[in-house]
Design a protein around this motif. Sequence first.
Motif, PDB file in Angstrom:
ATOM      1  N   ALA A   1       0.829  -1.206   0.000  1.00 30.40           N
ATOM      2  CA  ALA A   1       0.000   0.000   0.000  1.00 30.40           C
ATOM      3  C   ALA A   1       0.861   1.252   0.000  1.00 30.40           C
ATOM      4  O   ALA A   1       0.652   2.175  -0.807  1.00 30.40           O
ATOM      5  N   MET A   2       1.847   1.312   0.891  1.00 26.91           N
ATOM      6  CA  MET A   2       2.715   2.487   0.924  1.00 26.91           C
ATOM      7  C   MET A   2       3.527   2.609  -0.367  1.00 26.91           C
ATOM      8  O   MET A   2       3.697   3.705  -0.904  1.00 26.91           O
ATOM      9  N   GLY A   3       4.039   1.486  -0.865  1.00 27.55           N
ATOM     10  CA  GLY A   3       4.811   1.528  -2.102  1.00 27.55           C
ATOM     11  C   GLY A   3       3.973   1.933  -3.300  1.00 27.55           C
ATOM     12  O   GLY A   3       4.438   2.666  -4.185  1.00 27.55           O
ATOM     13  N   TYR A   4       2.732   1.493  -3.349  1.00 27.72           N
ATOM     14  CA  TYR A   4       1.839   1.826  -4.466  1.00 27.72           C
ATOM     15  C   TYR A   4       1.604   3.330  -4.543  1.00 27.72           C
ATOM     16  O   TYR A   4       1.748   3.947  -5.597  1.00 27.72           O
ATOM     17  N   PHE A   5       1.238   3.934  -3.428  1.00 29.31           N
ATOM     18  CA  PHE A   5       0.941   5.361  -3.450  1.00 29.31           C
ATOM     19  C   PHE A   5       2.205   6.201  -3.602  1.00 29.31           C
ATOM     20  O   PHE A   5       2.162   7.290  -4.177  1.00 29.31           O
ATOM     21  N   ALA A   6       3.329   5.704  -3.117  1.00 27.43           N
ATOM     22  CA  ALA A   6       4.575   6.462  -3.242  1.00 27.43           C
ATOM     23  C   ALA A   6       5.117   6.416  -4.666  1.00 27.43           C
ATOM     24  O   ALA A   6       5.458   7.451  -5.248  1.00 27.43           O
ATOM     25  N   TYR A   7       5.190   5.225  -5.251  1.00 31.86           N
ATOM     26  CA  TYR A   7       5.877   5.074  -6.523  1.00 31.86           C
ATOM     27  C   TYR A   7       4.958   5.194  -7.731  1.00 31.86           C
ATOM     28  O   TYR A   7       5.418   5.524  -8.827  1.00 31.86           O
ATOM     29  N   ARG A   8       3.682   4.930  -7.546  1.00 35.83           N
ATOM     30  CA  ARG A   8       2.769   5.044  -8.687  1.00 35.83           C
ATOM     31  C   ARG A   8       2.100   6.413  -8.741  1.00 35.83           C
ATOM     32  O   ARG A   8       1.728   6.879  -9.820  1.00 35.83           O
ATOM     33  N   TRP A   9       1.956   7.050  -7.578  1.00 34.42           N
ATOM     34  CA  TRP A   9       1.254   8.333  -7.542  1.00 34.42           C
ATOM     35  C   TRP A   9       2.100   9.469  -6.994  1.00 34.42           C
ATOM     36  O   TRP A   9       1.616  10.593  -6.858  1.00 34.42           O
ATOM     37  N   GLY A  10       3.370   9.208  -6.687  1.00 37.31           N
ATOM     38  CA  GLY A  10       4.268  10.273  -6.291  1.00 37.31           C
ATOM     39  C   GLY A  10       4.031  10.844  -4.913  1.00 37.31           C
ATOM     40  O   GLY A  10       4.422  11.980  -4.634  1.00 37.31           O
ATOM     41  N   MET A  11       3.403  10.084  -4.018  1.00 39.78           N
ATOM     42  CA  MET A  11       3.161  10.556  -2.656  1.00 39.78           C
ATOM     43  C   MET A  11       4.304  10.126  -1.739  1.00 39.78           C
ATOM     44  O   MET A  11       5.140   9.310  -2.114  1.00 39.78           O
ATOM     45  N   PRO A  12       4.354  10.660  -0.529  1.00 37.18           N
ATOM     46  CA  PRO A  12       5.384  10.220   0.419  1.00 37.18           C
ATOM     47  C   PRO A  12       5.203   8.748   0.789  1.00 37.18           C
ATOM     48  O   PRO A  12       4.111   8.198   0.697  1.00 37.18           O
ATOM     49  N   LEU A  13       6.289   8.144   1.230  1.00 32.71           N
ATOM     50  CA  LEU A  13       6.254   6.747   1.659  1.00 32.71           C
ATOM     51  C   LEU A  13       5.822   6.721   3.123  1.00 32.71           C
ATOM     52  O   LEU A  13       6.652   6.692   4.035  1.00 32.71           O
ATOM     53  N   SER A  14       4.508   6.750   3.341  1.00 36.01           N
ATOM     54  CA  SER A  14       3.992   6.866   4.700  1.00 36.01           C
ATOM     55  C   SER A  14       2.610   6.244   4.793  1.00 36.01           C
ATOM     56  O   SER A  14       1.947   6.018   3.776  1.00 36.01           O
ATOM     57  N   ILE A  15       2.183   5.980   6.036  1.00 38.39           N
ATOM     58  CA  ILE A  15       0.854   5.430   6.265  1.00 38.39           C
ATOM     59  C   ILE A  15      -0.215   6.436   5.861  1.00 38.39           C
ATOM     60  O   ILE A  15      -1.227   6.086   5.252  1.00 38.39           O
TER      61      ILE A  15
END
Length: 718
Positions: A196-210
């Motif tokens: 979940a964290m990797g998906y939003f960080a690497y696919r959508w450019g968000m921070p690697l966080s909960i």
Amino acid sequence: MPKLSPLQRSRFGGTERRHEPPIDEDAPVSRDDLVKGPEEVLEDHQAHVNWRVLLISSAVILSFSLWAMLMPGEARAAMKAVVGWISTNLGWYYVLTVTIVVGFVLWVAFSKEGDVRLGPDQSRPQYKLVTWVAMLFAAGVGIDMLFYSVTGPVVQYLQPPSGAGGTALARQEAVVWTMFHYGIAGWSMYALLGMAMGYFAYRWGMPLSIRAALYPLFGKRVRGALGDGISIIALVGTVFGVATSMGIGVVLLSVGFSLLFGLEQGLALQIALVAVAVALTIAATTSGVDRGIRWISELNLWSAAAMMLYILFTGQTAFLLNALVENIGRFLVTLPERTLQTFAYEPGGAEWMGGWTLFFWAFWLAWGPFVGVFLARISRGRTLREFVIAAITAPVLCDFIIVSFFGNSALFEVLQGNTAFAKLAAESPEEGWYALLAMFPAPMFLIGLATLSGLLFYLTSANSGAMVTSNFSTSIPDPSHDGPKWLRIFWAVLTALLAIAMLLAGGVTTMEYATLIFALPVTIIAYLVMASFYKALRMERADREGQVLRRRSIAPTGGHVPERSWKQRLERLRAFPSLRQVTQFLDRTVRPALDDVAAEFRAQGYAVEQTVVPGASGVDEPVLRVMLDAFRAFHYHVAVVEAPVPMFSGRMSRETDLYYRLEMFTQTGSGGYDLMGLTRQQVIDDVLERYEAHLAFLTHSMESDTASVLTPRMPPAG
């Protein structure tokens, strides 16, 4: 310049028809979609300490530590009472939560969305498979496994949760219970939070966080008090998990150091070992020897492997291999039953659950955010399917080997009538573990090797824990960066203080109590992450099904690939352009075509953004975005992509010849085709084809009954 047709204008909206905002204004729905996530999750694009998260979580941990140190008896009694209540009244909740997590990650792996990557569609893994699997194992294995690998099977054989002890059934179940506690359940929790964290960080450019992983549920509110509360829960749970592992580690290692160097066992030696971990963490942070810590992480794998091979070939080799195969088989056959087992009909079942299964489930929950961050960091480019399958198979198999070899070696001694060893392993796990090692040939060599292996696991967990907790208390835009060094030192010291406090308040038993209590709020995060990630995967599905709908009903050219003349197709088969040629085509054909389309959109009343982003090849890449009010904006990005020249007769390879493509990307990845060689008109047509496909995606999304940041409800007609 081509004009948009009346049909296109009516479908696109323009000045004649504009989308209305969603009617459910009270729902946690942002007006922007996921592409706005990086702006809405972060207060700014500079890394900075989140003081509210840092101060509140530190206050909670420091208060607990002081309470446990100043009033150890009262702290132990209070925690025992709370754990008793949880075991009796909420044991089912822990069991059900872990079962749902296991089912969810398996569903993700085997669903159509399993092909989605942790990153853009064109991204590929950074590490080779063998290296990646080895890093997965190192991430989630701690010294606690060594601690419980002997005492767990012995206790389950002598005092099983159901039935009489010392029976044939108890022998079959003893090791399997410990394998179950270190099996798929824990790694499923790691996989859930990691993907979940990797998906939003690497696919959508968000921070690697909960908090970024919860953006689809709460929108921009994850940036405020709500997001801070979630971060505090994750951070406190993680610190208790790491401190518990450190505490268990020093209890075990103190026996080894006593045997090897003649040091006196006791609390003083245990506190000294905690201080060593803090000192090494500070040294790694302040002197730039993080590479040495990574080297230690790799060395602990080799030392653990050497220890296992020594035990296998100098011990009861045939028995250990036969038992390993039987243990794995029994684990697989009984897994569904064991996963939902609460021992509701067994006298003392709640007490057994609290001391074993519930403690381990709480331990995995507490370690979930910690290990999840690391798994995400090393898994960019992997598909969700390979991420989940690898996480719940390869490292789990390594866990099984360790638990089975140690556990069955201990059982072999017990079955030979060594009752003194059985009693020692049950009552004093750390001494029982070393007592088993002393029974092998060249015992001091094995004790030294085992102590080295345990020490490396211990130091790796302590250092990694300090790094991850510093990240959790910092707002970091770039997933590849870490929190400030001083904050890493702060968390290393505070975690060590907590470990010492729990040692003073009763040792391992108190640590088990604290973990079970403080992991309870983390279960809420697990449910929120599953709900958020499910909504994101709905968006992926809607995007794909919207494209299918578009191809069936509208596409005049039979799909999204731009139509080429036969001469263009023939020429394209033999063209492998250089970076210079691609850059010239981009400047002479693609950019003017996008300018023409953008100008016409603006003339018809649309809000249009034209930007450039730096590409990996050093070329500025054009991005066209058309705003659609409350709905997901249309995104058309032309990227320069490096590709290997195809191998004809074995004459060419990736290392000797490369060419470049101009690929179109939406928010979710590449369209899979090359724009090189098209005319200006064909590029314009492709933009319009893609725009119509985007409207089809929105139409499909709005048919959903559930409003979210991803798929808002369709406004009522009129």
